[in-house]
Design an enzyme around this catalytic site. Structure first.
Site, PDB file in Angstrom:
ATOM      1  N   ASN A  18       0.829  -1.215   0.000  1.00 56.21           N
ATOM      2  CA  ASN A  18       0.000   0.000   0.000  1.00 56.21           C
ATOM      3  C   ASN A  18       0.859   1.259   0.000  1.00 56.21           C
ATOM      4  O   ASN A  18       0.525   2.247  -0.658  1.00 56.21           O
ATOM      5  CB  ASN A  18      -0.966   0.000   1.192  1.00 56.21           C
ATOM      6  CG  ASN A  18      -2.235  -0.776   0.892  1.00 56.21           C
ATOM      7  OD1 ASN A  18      -3.068  -0.325   0.121  1.00 56.21           O
ATOM      8  ND2 ASN A  18      -2.347  -1.969   1.466  1.00 56.21           N
ATOM      9  N   LEU A  98      -3.370   1.945  18.201  1.00 58.53           N
ATOM     10  CA  LEU A  98      -2.792   3.218  18.639  1.00 58.53           C
ATOM     11  C   LEU A  98      -3.321   3.604  20.013  1.00 58.53           C
ATOM     12  O   LEU A  98      -4.506   3.432  20.302  1.00 58.53           O
ATOM     13  CB  LEU A  98      -3.133   4.317  17.635  1.00 58.53           C
ATOM     14  CG  LEU A  98      -2.668   4.083  16.199  1.00 58.53           C
ATOM     15  CD1 LEU A  98      -3.131   5.231  15.303  1.00 58.53           C
ATOM     16  CD2 LEU A  98      -1.160   3.921  16.127  1.00 58.53           C
ATOM     17  N   ASN A 112      -6.864   4.823   8.001  1.00 58.12           N
ATOM     18  CA  ASN A 112      -6.451   3.413   7.956  1.00 58.12           C
ATOM     19  C   ASN A 112      -7.151   2.731   6.790  1.00 58.12           C
ATOM     20  O   ASN A 112      -8.274   3.101   6.426  1.00 58.12           O
ATOM     21  CB  ASN A 112      -6.855   2.709   9.263  1.00 58.12           C
ATOM     22  CG  ASN A 112      -6.396   1.256   9.289  1.00 58.12           C
ATOM     23  OD1 ASN A 112      -5.284   0.934   8.870  1.00 58.12           O
ATOM     24  ND2 ASN A 112      -7.253   0.358   9.763  1.00 58.12           N
ATOM     25  N   HIS A 114      -8.534  -1.003   5.785  1.00 59.67           N
ATOM     26  CA  HIS A 114      -8.851  -2.292   6.392  1.00 59.67           C
ATOM     27  C   HIS A 114      -9.412  -3.199   5.298  1.00 59.67           C
ATOM     28  O   HIS A 114     -10.324  -2.788   4.566  1.00 59.67           O
ATOM     29  CB  HIS A 114      -9.871  -2.109   7.518  1.00 59.67           C
ATOM     30  CG  HIS A 114     -10.175  -3.388   8.227  1.00 59.67           C
ATOM     31  ND1 HIS A 114      -9.238  -4.033   9.006  1.00 59.67           N
ATOM     32  CD2 HIS A 114     -11.299  -4.148   8.261  1.00 59.67           C
ATOM     33  CE1 HIS A 114      -9.781  -5.145   9.493  1.00 59.67           C
ATOM     34  NE2 HIS A 114     -11.025  -5.245   9.057  1.00 59.67           N
ATOM     35  N   LEU A 149     -10.806  -0.091  17.992  1.00 60.72           N
ATOM     36  CA  LEU A 149     -10.166  -0.944  16.989  1.00 60.72           C
ATOM     37  C   LEU A 149     -11.063  -0.987  15.748  1.00 60.72           C
ATOM     38  O   LEU A 149     -12.126  -1.618  15.768  1.00 60.72           O
ATOM     39  CB  LEU A 149      -9.960  -2.360  17.545  1.00 60.72           C
ATOM     40  CG  LEU A 149      -9.381  -3.379  16.563  1.00 60.72           C
ATOM     41  CD1 LEU A 149      -7.978  -2.993  16.110  1.00 60.72           C
ATOM     42  CD2 LEU A 149      -9.372  -4.778  17.167  1.00 60.72           C
ATOM     43  N   GLU A 179      -7.432  -2.293  -2.847  1.00 61.91           N
ATOM     44  CA  GLU A 179      -6.808  -1.441  -1.824  1.00 61.91           C
ATOM     45  C   GLU A 179      -5.911  -0.382  -2.455  1.00 61.91           C
ATOM     46  O   GLU A 179      -5.936   0.791  -2.083  1.00 61.91           O
ATOM     47  CB  GLU A 179      -5.945  -2.290  -0.873  1.00 61.91           C
ATOM     48  CG  GLU A 179      -6.716  -3.189   0.063  1.00 61.91           C
ATOM     49  CD  GLU A 179      -5.808  -3.808   1.131  1.00 61.91           C
ATOM     50  OE1 GLU A 179      -4.980  -3.094   1.713  1.00 61.91           O
ATOM     51  OE2 GLU A 179      -5.934  -5.029   1.379  1.00 61.91           O
TER      52      GLU A 179
HETATM   53  C1  GAR Z   1      -3.160  -4.840   3.789  1.00 65.30           C
HETATM   54  O1  GAR Z   1      -4.017  -5.848   3.271  1.00 65.30           O
HETATM   55  C2  GAR Z   1      -3.910  -3.946   4.761  1.00 65.30           C
HETATM   56  O2  GAR Z   1      -5.223  -3.667   4.364  1.00 65.30           O
HETATM   57  C3  GAR Z   1      -3.874  -4.800   5.989  1.00 65.30           C
HETATM   58  O3  GAR Z   1      -2.568  -5.296   6.022  1.00 65.30           O
HETATM   59  C4  GAR Z   1      -2.102  -5.477   4.698  1.00 65.30           C
HETATM   60  C5  GAR Z   1      -0.767  -4.781   4.561  1.00 65.30           C
HETATM   61  O4  GAR Z   1      -0.209  -5.056   3.304  1.00 65.30           O
HETATM   62  N1  GAR Z   1      -4.220  -4.074   7.160  1.00 65.30           N
HETATM   63  C6  GAR Z   1      -4.917  -4.594   8.176  1.00 65.30           C
HETATM   64  O5  GAR Z   1      -5.274  -5.758   8.218  1.00 65.30           O
HETATM   65  C7  GAR Z   1      -5.229  -3.620   9.312  1.00 65.30           C
HETATM   66  N2  GAR Z   1      -6.176  -4.202  10.203  1.00 65.30           N
HETATM   67  P1  GAR Z   1       0.936  -4.131   2.702  1.00 65.30           P
HETATM   68  O6  GAR Z   1       2.051  -4.074   3.764  1.00 65.30           O
HETATM   69  O7  GAR Z   1       1.396  -4.847   1.484  1.00 65.30           O
HETATM   70  O8  GAR Z   1       0.347  -2.781   2.423  1.00 65.30           O
END
Ligand code: GAR
Length: 198
Positions: A18, A98, A112, A114, A149, A179
């Site tokens: 991301n 956090l 964020n 998700h 959360l 995403e």
């Molecule tokens: C992503 O899928 C993001 O949406 C998720 O972690 C991954 C990180 O991937 N976040 C969560 O689950 C937060 N609760 P990345 O490091 O390749 O961006």
């Protein structure tokens, strides 16, 4: 007169796909002329996403959270981020809850992403949850972060079609593709809406 660029801190704990998508959006795409990446921060100095950010020439910073108490750790992170004159904090796979003091330090300016509908699923392993429950679709959510959360106000959601996705890897591949577009577009809309009327 041109508006000053919004200064972003991107926080990550792992791979950083991301972060890379946001960096590309700043460089050539959706966020060009609207934002700049002031720092990429990680709570894990060995996070691959930090290496990837440095390879792009982005400023990076890290502080190991392992074994640290949440409040004291977060206070130090706020101090670090304050050196970069940040307008928005973007959590991008930042696998930490956090503390209230952190949320207050950047109140209303923490986003964020998700990988599920936050009304249906909170916390870790959202793609595993979607796959295990054989969902026909899931919803990627970008939301403002409050002290709970994954409870903050939703800014945008986009459906991911999971029909026929036979493996967890395929679920993740489809979800991440959404995403990587949705995060930048949502931030763009937020930034454009906050510009003074000309
Ligand atoms: C992503 O899928 C993001 O949406 C998720 O972690 C991954 C990180 O991937 N976040 C969560 O689950 C937060 N609760 P990345 O490091 O390749 O961006």
């Amino acid at each position: 007169m041109a508006q000053p660029l919004a200064r972003l801190a991107i926080l990550l704990s792992g791979r950083g796909s991301n972060m890379l998508a946001l960096a590309e959006a700043v460089r050539t795409g959706t966020l060009r002329g609207l934002a700049e990446i002031a720092v990429v921060f990680s709570n894990d100095p060995a996070a691959p996403g930090l290496t990837a950010a440095a390879a792009l020439g982005l400023p990076t910073a890290s502080l190991a959270s392992h074994g640290r108490k949440r409040v004291a750790f977060d206070e130090e992170v706020v101090e670090i981020l304050n050196k970069y004159d940040i307008n928005y904090v973007l959590l991008a796979g930042y696998m930490r809850v956090l503390s209230p003091a952190f949320v207050r330090a950047f109140a209303g300016r923490i986003l964020n992403i998700h990988p599920a509908d936050t009304h249906q699923h909170q916390g870790l392993h959202a793609y595993e949850w979607a796959f295990a429950n054989q969902l026909a679709e899931t919803k990627i959510t970008v939301h403002l972060v409050d002290e709970g959360l994954d409870t903050g106000p939703i800014l945008a959601q986009r459906v991911v079609n999971l029909r026929g996705a036979a493996t967890l890897a395929e679920v993740q591949r489809r979800g991440l593709a959404v995403e990587h577009v949705l995060y930048a577009e949502t931030l763009r809309d937020l930034l454009v809406d906050s510009l003074p009327a000309s």
